[in-house]
Design a protein around this motif. Sequence first.
Motif, short mmCIF file in Angstrom:
data_model
loop_
_atom_site.label_atom_id
_atom_site.label_comp_id
_atom_site.label_asym_id
_atom_site.label_seq_id
_atom_site.Cartn_x
_atom_site.Cartn_y
_atom_site.Cartn_z
N VAL A 151 15.77 -42.54 24.06
CA VAL A 151 14.60 -41.70 24.78
C VAL A 151 15.64 -40.31 23.73
CG1 VAL A 151 15.74 -41.75 26.63
CG2 VAL A 151 14.12 -39.93 26.53
N ALA A 152 14.62 -39.71 23.64
CA ALA A 152 15.13 -38.26 22.84
C ALA A 152 15.48 -37.70 24.34
CB ALA A 152 14.42 -37.94 21.56
N VAL A 153 16.68 -36.92 24.11
CA VAL A 153 16.58 -35.61 25.38
C VAL A 153 16.94 -34.34 25.07
CG1 VAL A 153 18.09 -35.57 27.45
CG2 VAL A 153 17.55 -37.64 26.40
N ALA A 154 17.08 -33.53 25.45
CA ALA A 154 16.59 -31.59 25.51
C ALA A 154 17.92 -31.55 26.11
CB ALA A 154 15.80 -31.34 24.69
N SER A 155 18.72 -30.32 26.28
CA SER A 155 18.99 -29.32 26.95
C SER A 155 18.19 -28.39 27.26
CB SER A 155 20.08 -28.90 26.52
OG SER A 155 19.93 -27.66 26.01
N THR A 156 18.63 -27.87 28.98
CA THR A 156 17.50 -27.18 29.26
C THR A 156 17.68 -25.48 28.11
OG1 THR A 156 19.13 -26.25 30.38
CG2 THR A 156 17.48 -27.39 31.60
N ASN A 157 18.39 -25.34 27.78
CA ASN A 157 18.22 -24.12 26.69
C ASN A 157 18.01 -24.46 25.06
OD1 ASN A 157 19.88 -25.38 25.13
ND2 ASN A 157 21.54 -24.19 25.01
N GLY A 158 17.06 -26.31 25.31
CA GLY A 158 16.49 -26.35 24.16
C GLY A 158 16.54 -27.02 23.23
N GLN A 159 18.63 -27.62 22.98
CA GLN A 159 18.06 -28.06 22.13
C GLN A 159 18.56 -29.47 21.83
OE1 GLN A 159 22.57 -27.74 22.64
NE2 GLN A 159 23.60 -29.98 21.36
N ALA A 160 18.16 -30.65 21.09
CA ALA A 160 18.04 -31.43 21.28
C ALA A 160 18.59 -32.53 20.97
CB ALA A 160 16.37 -31.72 19.99
N LEU A 161 18.66 -33.43 21.78
CA LEU A 161 19.53 -34.48 21.97
C LEU A 161 18.74 -35.43 21.52
CD1 LEU A 161 21.19 -33.97 24.94
CD2 LEU A 161 22.40 -33.67 22.84
N ASN A 162 20.26 -36.27 20.49
CA ASN A 162 19.94 -38.07 20.22
C ASN A 162 21.31 -38.13 20.36
OD1 ASN A 162 21.66 -36.67 18.05
ND2 ASN A 162 19.69 -36.82 16.48
N GLN A 163 21.58 -37.51 21.44
CA GLN A 163 23.14 -38.43 21.52
C GLN A 163 23.85 -38.65 23.26
OE1 GLN A 163 26.04 -35.84 18.81
NE2 GLN A 163 25.93 -34.04 20.38
N SER A 164 24.62 -39.10 23.56
CA SER A 164 24.58 -39.34 24.38
C SER A 164 25.71 -37.95 25.35
CB SER A 164 25.59 -40.48 24.99
OG SER A 164 27.32 -40.41 24.18
N GLU A 165 25.55 -36.62 24.61
CA GLU A 165 27.02 -35.71 25.78
C GLU A 165 25.87 -34.58 25.10
OE1 GLU A 165 30.50 -35.57 24.79
OE2 GLU A 165 31.63 -37.16 25.67
N LEU A 166 25.79 -33.62 25.85
CA LEU A 166 24.94 -32.26 25.71
C LEU A 166 26.12 -31.15 26.60
CD1 LEU A 166 22.79 -30.64 26.26
CD2 LEU A 166 21.75 -31.36 28.10
N SER A 167 26.61 -30.38 25.65
CA SER A 167 27.11 -28.92 26.45
C SER A 167 26.42 -27.71 26.73
CB SER A 167 28.56 -28.91 25.15
OG SER A 167 28.29 -29.07 23.57
N SER A 173 13.06 -38.44 29.65
CA SER A 173 12.05 -38.82 29.25
C SER A 173 11.95 -38.66 26.97
CB SER A 173 10.58 -38.96 29.65
OG SER A 173 10.75 -37.15 29.61
N THR A 174 11.67 -39.00 26.69
CA THR A 174 11.29 -38.55 25.25
C THR A 174 10.88 -36.36 25.73
OG1 THR A 174 10.35 -40.23 24.25
CG2 THR A 174 10.24 -37.64 23.10
N GLY A 175 12.40 -35.56 25.21
CA GLY A 175 12.08 -34.27 24.93
C GLY A 175 12.37 -33.87 26.85
N SER A 176 12.91 -34.27 27.49
CA SER A 176 12.61 -34.04 28.58
C SER A 176 13.79 -33.12 28.58
CB SER A 176 12.98 -34.92 29.55
OG SER A 176 14.31 -35.85 29.12
N GLN A 177 14.32 -31.93 29.01
CA GLN A 177 15.76 -30.76 29.38
C GLN A 177 16.49 -30.98 31.10
OE1 GLN A 177 13.86 -27.02 28.04
NE2 GLN A 177 12.34 -27.76 26.16
N HIS A 178 17.73 -30.97 30.38
CA HIS A 178 18.47 -30.80 31.79
C HIS A 178 19.73 -29.67 31.99
CE1 HIS A 178 16.43 -35.25 32.77
NE2 HIS A 178 16.63 -35.09 31.01
N GLY A 179 19.92 -29.55 32.85
CA GLY A 179 20.85 -28.84 33.21
C GLY A 179 21.86 -29.19 34.50
N ALA A 180 23.17 -28.44 34.36
CA ALA A 180 24.03 -29.34 35.69
C ALA A 180 23.07 -28.34 36.80
CB ALA A 180 25.41 -28.59 35.49
#
Length: 348
Positions: A281-297, A180-187
């Motif tokens: 939808v906007a996605v953020a990583s679990t370290n707080g990095q905001a995402l507006n793209q399909s890849e997160l490192s 969802s908007t602002g959701s945070q995810h990790g491995a």
Amino acid sequence: MLLDFKNVLKKTDYDYLEASLTDAVRNRLKEKFVYREIEKSEWQAVAKQNFVMEEDLYTFTAAMNLGINAQPDVAIFGGFFIESKRGSSQQEIRTRVRILDLNERKEIADFEMKSVVDASIFETVEKIADRIANEAAAVLPGKEAWAKGEALDTTRKLNQLSLRGSLAPSPVGSQARTVSTGSQHGASDLRNIFSVMADFQHFGIYSESLGFFVSVGIRNSSDNFTFAQDGSPVPVSLLGLSTTAGFTWRQPLNNQLYAQPFFGGGMNYDMLKFAYNSNSVAVASTNGQALNQSELSMITSTAVGGIRLGYMVTRWLYIEIGSSYGLQFYRSGFGHLLSFDIGMGFKI
């Protein structure tokens, strides 16, 4: 491990020399060296379990097979032949002795001694014992050097290289699997994370059971998260690298089985790829990095602990199964992974 010297040709009149020669060698070794001998009953039990015939223990093959399974550092063995001296009716004893350094996988000594069988036979036995003691000095610490603190470190060392496959089948604890908007995810939010790892272990830190390990691995997974607005699936893939280092303890359970708890810490580099399709939808990583793209490192630190059970197939080949619990540290919280692994280790 001192094996009984064998009357190879089984001439019963000379059976007494088996015990006499073995005892003479044992006494001479005890006089000169500091070591712990594997009791006869111990190596006999190992020989029986592994179908090694005692009457063959004067041969290299049988003694090496027993050594691989009984796990001594040194094996001393041999046999004697009573034969008529060529061109004479006089009997001659020919004794062959071999010494193996089983840690280094090499033969230290292989020699023969000959003498006539007469009233001086026990002097011959003592000479053989002296020769064996002189040869054994290459691998056994002397009493005088030990008392002076000059003896070499005799703690058994072991280096092992292992290859493992690991599976973390399902997330543990609270996981962020809804996008969802602002959701945070990790491995650690993904299911069925498969890893391939290689690790190096060294044992012999103060004790032969205490060691350290260094591990590197690659992991991947494919999973589906849920899009919060309409419940549609969001395919997610993971590709990551990991490094871990720590300490371990190998506790023998019998001659071939062992248990090995371990703990350590390390770093992970993970790349998550979200297939949004037509969703916006906007996605953020679990370290707080905001995402507006399909890849997160992301780079995260981790702590890990677990236990493995191992089976020694040979002295140089091991099969291990285990489980571990990993705790990943994110800026927004913790990730949890429970993994199960199987692997093969090689003594190097």
